[in-house]
Design an enzyme around this catalytic site. Structure first.
Site, mmCIF file in Angstrom:
data_model
loop_
_atom_site.group_PDB
_atom_site.id
_atom_site.type_symbol
_atom_site.label_atom_id
_atom_site.label_comp_id
_atom_site.label_asym_id
_atom_site.label_seq_id
_atom_site.Cartn_x
_atom_site.Cartn_y
_atom_site.Cartn_z
ATOM 1 N N HIS A 16 32.743 40.490 43.973
ATOM 2 C CA HIS A 16 33.036 39.060 44.171
ATOM 3 C C HIS A 16 32.140 38.543 45.286
ATOM 4 C CE1 HIS A 16 36.359 35.751 44.564
ATOM 5 N NE2 HIS A 16 35.171 35.277 44.899
ATOM 6 N N HIS A 18 29.279 35.296 45.872
ATOM 7 C CA HIS A 18 28.514 34.130 45.397
ATOM 8 C C HIS A 18 27.163 34.170 46.095
ATOM 9 C CE1 HIS A 18 32.203 32.161 43.757
ATOM 10 N NE2 HIS A 18 32.770 32.891 44.710
ATOM 11 N N HIS A 196 38.111 32.763 38.855
ATOM 12 C CA HIS A 196 38.872 32.598 40.090
ATOM 13 C C HIS A 196 40.242 32.041 39.693
ATOM 14 C CE1 HIS A 196 35.041 33.007 42.069
ATOM 15 N NE2 HIS A 196 35.503 32.694 43.265
ATOM 16 N N GLU A 199 43.830 31.727 44.045
ATOM 17 C CA GLU A 199 43.254 31.769 45.414
ATOM 18 C C GLU A 199 44.118 30.837 46.269
ATOM 19 O OE1 GLU A 199 39.243 30.230 45.686
ATOM 20 O OE2 GLU A 199 38.984 30.895 47.758
ATOM 21 N N ASP A 277 32.912 37.505 49.147
ATOM 22 C CA ASP A 277 32.965 36.114 48.669
ATOM 23 C C ASP A 277 31.729 35.310 49.091
ATOM 24 O OD1 ASP A 277 34.061 34.047 47.240
ATOM 25 O OD2 ASP A 277 35.717 33.629 48.601
ATOM 26 N N ASP A 278 31.768 34.703 50.278
ATOM 27 C CA ASP A 278 30.639 33.903 50.792
ATOM 28 C C ASP A 278 30.364 34.347 52.238
ATOM 29 O OD1 ASP A 278 30.420 31.798 48.561
ATOM 30 O OD2 ASP A 278 32.532 31.727 49.089
HETATM 31 N N1 ADE Z 1 32.654 28.997 45.303
HETATM 32 C C1 ADE Z 1 32.180 29.753 46.293
HETATM 33 N N2 ADE Z 1 33.162 30.392 46.917
HETATM 34 C C2 ADE Z 1 34.314 30.048 46.296
HETATM 35 C C3 ADE Z 1 35.670 30.380 46.455
HETATM 36 N N3 ADE Z 1 36.090 31.219 47.396
HETATM 37 N N4 ADE Z 1 36.568 29.805 45.640
HETATM 38 C C4 ADE Z 1 36.177 28.957 44.697
HETATM 39 N N5 ADE Z 1 34.921 28.617 44.495
HETATM 40 C C5 ADE Z 1 33.986 29.160 45.275
HETATM 41 ZN ZN ZN Z 2 34.728 33.298 45.150
#
Ligand code: ADE
Ligand code: ZN
Length: 336
Positions: A16, A18, A196, A199, A277-278
């Site tokens: 996971h 991005h 997703h 969340e 994630d990011d």
């Molecule tokens: N795009 C990038 N990170 C995300 C996240 N955690 N949830 C939804 N969309 C995303």
């Molecule tokens: Zn994500």
């Protein structure tokens, strides 16, 4: 070997991630200058101050704004190559990476520029240090399904590079059911599906992702504990949930890491693993997520091993490759 060393030395899969979320502030400034793009920050300090999010929506606003510095194939290559080097550093041997083409095509950037830059960097990493990978294209759920169909059509020309499709962006008010037809078409074209769900959104969105989108994995899924029947189904069918602890704290799903429900999910025998994630926005790459979570939740050696093994079990690698990596983890854990 300490538990910390075990985390660092063990092979890992990241499921996971991005790629746009790996854009470090320093690189944002380099690309803004290179492409002559105005960004709403004067210096790195200003950027770091802005990364104080109140929820998913507040993060996405900055995330989409920052992505505007990505213009040329070389930019997507450099972005992805920087992440590949992080994989090497963190002993991530397999990465399944999301990209959001609509974030770029909506600004007039060609789909080909985006996918080719990402793909070429990953192929270089595969050749130079044997990183294996899959690319997953995400649809932006705040946009219409019609827009999703347009981007899926463009993806068909790159079927050799794109393994599956996913669903991301603003969850609340954009349920998986909005994309049922689109995901059916993606499956008809042999893309695997993930989404997703859960969340910030309710357990019903996880049910919908499973029942209407036929997903093989749920991204995040942390809200599932609110629904006992759902937990039963997820654990019985070993449906992977790609949990991202630092992300959940940065986006205020949990007040602090000590309150994260990952340990409870492990106790319920859910197929969970840790992801970043990011990472450029949320304070750390995969090892950092594992280390901080281990400390905050006091995870045992066995629990860490389960998380690492689950990362491979939940991947789209062949059964043979999964076994090889899992055996490696077992060997290393014996030395502890
Ligand atoms: N795009 C990038 N990170 C995300 C996240 N955690 N949830 C939804 N969309 C995303
Ligand atoms: Zn994500």
């Amino acid at each position: 070997m300490s538990l910390l060393e075990f985390i660092k030395k063990s092979p890992k899969a990241e499921l996971h991630l991005h790629i746009e979320g790996t854009l470090e502030p320093e690189q944002m400034f380099v690309l803004a200058k290179r492409n002559n793009i105005q960004i709403p920050f004067k210096n790195i300090n200003e950027v770091k101050k802005a990364y104080n999010f109140s929820n998913l929506e507040s993060f996405l606003k900055i995330y989409y704004e920052s992505a505007k510095v990505l213009i040329k194939e070389q930019d997507f290559f450099d972005l992805t190559w920087a992440y590949a080097l992080k994989c090497k550093e963190d002993n991530i041997v397999h990465a399944e990476i999301f990209f959001d083409p609509q974030t770029h095509t909506d600004r007039g950037i060609d789909f080909d520029i985006v996918i080719n830059g990402i793909y070429k960097a990953l192929k270089k990493a595969e050749k130079e240090f044997s990183l294996s990978f899959k690319i997953i294209m995400c649809f932006l759920r705040h946009l219409d399904e019609k827009e999703g169909f347009k981007i899926l059509d463009q993806a068909l020309a790159h079927k050799d590079k794109i393994y599956g499709v996913g669903l991301d962006s603003s969850e609340t008010g954009n349920p998986p059911s909005k994309f049922e037809k689109l995901f059916r078409k993606a499956e008809e074209n042999n893309f695997i599906t993930v989404a997703h769900a859960g969340e910030e959104g309710p357990p019903e969105y996880i049910w919908e992702a499973l029942n209407l989108l036929n997903v093989k994995r749920i991204d995040h899924g942390i809200q599932c504990l609110k629904d006992e029947k759902l937990v039963e189904k997820l654990s019985k069918n070993k449906i992977p949930l790609t949990v991202c602890p630092l992300s959940n704290v940065k986006l205020r799903v949990f007040n602090k890491l000590e309150e994260h429900n990952l340990k409870k999910m492990l106790d319920k025998k859910l197929m969970v693993m840790v992801n970043s994630d990011d990472p450029a926005y949320f304070g750390g790459y995969l090892n950092q997520n594992l280390i901080e979570t281990q400390l905050a939740l006091n995870l045992s050696q066995d629990e860490i091993k389960t998380l690492l093994v689950n990362s491979f079990k939940s991947s789209f690698l062949s059964e043979e490759r999964k076994k090889e990596w899992i055996n490696k983890i077992c060997e290393i854990s014996k030395k502890l």
